[in-house]
Design a protein around this motif. Structure first.
Motif, PDB file in Angstrom:
ATOM      1  N   VAL A 148       0.826  -1.194   0.000  1.00 23.32           N
ATOM      2  CA  VAL A 148       0.000   0.000   0.000  1.00 23.32           C
ATOM      3  C   VAL A 148       0.867   1.253   0.000  1.00 23.32           C
ATOM      4  N   THR A 149       2.031   1.186   0.644  1.00 22.04           N
ATOM      5  CA  THR A 149       2.915   2.345   0.764  1.00 22.04           C
ATOM      6  C   THR A 149       4.244   2.070   0.087  1.00 22.04           C
ATOM      7  N   GLU A 150       4.719   3.047  -0.700  1.00 20.38           N
ATOM      8  CA  GLU A 150       6.007   2.907  -1.352  1.00 20.38           C
ATOM      9  C   GLU A 150       7.106   3.164  -0.327  1.00 20.38           C
ATOM     10  N   ARG A 162      -5.487   4.056  -7.620  1.00 16.75           N
ATOM     11  CA  ARG A 162      -6.522   3.441  -8.463  1.00 16.75           C
ATOM     12  C   ARG A 162      -7.738   3.039  -7.633  1.00 16.75           C
ATOM     13  N   THR A 163      -7.493   2.533  -6.422  1.00 19.47           N
ATOM     14  CA  THR A 163      -8.604   2.183  -5.537  1.00 19.47           C
ATOM     15  C   THR A 163      -9.420   3.419  -5.178  1.00 19.47           C
ATOM     16  N   ARG A 164      -8.735   4.498  -4.857  1.00 18.03           N
ATOM     17  CA  ARG A 164      -9.427   5.753  -4.508  1.00 18.03           C
ATOM     18  C   ARG A 164     -10.233   6.268  -5.697  1.00 18.03           C
ATOM     19  N   LEU A 165      -9.660   6.178  -6.895  1.00 15.49           N
ATOM     20  CA  LEU A 165     -10.378   6.606  -8.091  1.00 15.49           C
ATOM     21  C   LEU A 165     -11.610   5.745  -8.328  1.00 15.49           C
ATOM     22  N   SER A 166     -11.482   4.448  -8.067  1.00 11.96           N
ATOM     23  CA  SER A 166     -12.628   3.561  -8.224  1.00 11.96           C
ATOM     24  C   SER A 166     -13.790   4.009  -7.346  1.00 11.96           C
TER      25      SER A 166
END
Length: 290
Positions: A148-150, A162-166
């Motif tokens: 989840v975190t780089e 991408r999850t947030r955009l979904s």
């Protein structure tokens, strides 16, 4: 009678050691430049994301006593490069074409103008196997165990974005309005094509720090690519002032390092979100390697 100086500088063993380091560094820079030229000519699509610390590790591995050795001397470093290319989003075909460019440069040291014809099929199979397996290890791991975190910047990954955009597109569909009416993607792109080694990574850490400082009110901030980060922000009266604050924060941080200061101004752009979620994912993929 004046006689021009030749050979290593005077100063005993210390002077000789300094001269040897100078010669080695010059050879490293020349090899890196020729490799990059050959790789771009072979079809590397995004010049700004070619240079990685692992590139410098490969160059160092094939420089022995001031001379360039065969690529077989760099198998361990090439495995590291294969892993780094996969983590940065480069495809396998592009990674192997880059390897072929290196092999062509090492095989023809007299071709200083970069006009070479890299050929993957003529690259030693062992080097192809070492690089491809390392690339596949990371690519497979990314499919199975996406973080989840780089770890470098501490920013959420593009997968999180991408999850947030979904979520936003589902809400927009329910509300019967375009996502672009209420949100925009503020993107920061850095051109690190002239920066070698760890300063490139330092630059992205500083970019992440600036983004987290400016967007600290619940906006979705994420790492998008090796030299690209962004924030998913509401379209409101604070958007323009946030953009100005972000540019100021970036300039303040990047100006403290001479190498980063010379890379030029960060590119900050407000990117309109497309009509569908699938197109938004395609957009992120394009931005990641811009």
């Amino acid at each position: 009678m004046d006689v021009p100086a030749t050979g290593a500088p005077s100063g005993g063993s210390d002077g000789q050691a300094a001269w040897n380091r100078f010669e080695r560094d010059r050879t490293l820079r020349a090899l890196r430049a020729r490799w990059r030229t050959a790789s771009l000519a072979a079809g590397w699509r995004f010049p700004s994301d070619w240079g990685l610390p692992e590139v410098d590790a490969v160059c160092a591995a094939v420089i022995k006593n001031g001379r360039v050795a065969p690529a077989e001397m760099a198998e361990t470093a090439l495995a590291g490069l294969g892993r780094a290319r996969a983590a940065a989003g480069a495809g396998l075909a592009e990674t192997l074409a880059d390897l072929a460019a290196l092999h062509a440069v090492l095989a023809d040291p007299d071709a200083v103008d970069g006009f070479l014809a890299p050929d993957v099929d003529s690259t030693p199979s062992r080097l192809l196997r070492v690089t491809a397996l390392a690339w596949a290890d990371v690519a497979t791991d990314q499919l199975v165990n996406t973080e989840v975190t780089e770890p470098l910047t501490g920013l959420p990954t593009a997968a999180y974005l991408r999850t947030r955009l979904s979520e936003l597109y589902r809400q927009a569909r329910r509300d019967e309005r375009p996502v672009a009416e209420a949100h925009t993607l503020l993107v920061v792109s850095m051109d690190f094509s002239s920066v070698a080694g760890w300063p490139r990574l330092t630059g992205m850490i500083l970019v992440a720090d600036a983004l987290k400082q400016v967007f600290d009110g619940g906006e979705s901030v994420a790492s998008i690519g090796p030299s690209v980060a962004g924030a998913l922000v509401p379209k409101d009266v604070r958007l323009a002032s946030s953009g100005v604050a972000l540019r100021r924060a970036l300039n303040d941080r990047l100006s403290v390092d001479a190498q980063l200061r010379d890379t030029g101004r960060p590119q900050i752009s407000a990117v309109r979100l497309p009509a569908t979620y699938d197109l938004a994912c395609d957009l992120l993929g394009t931005l990641a390697r811009s």
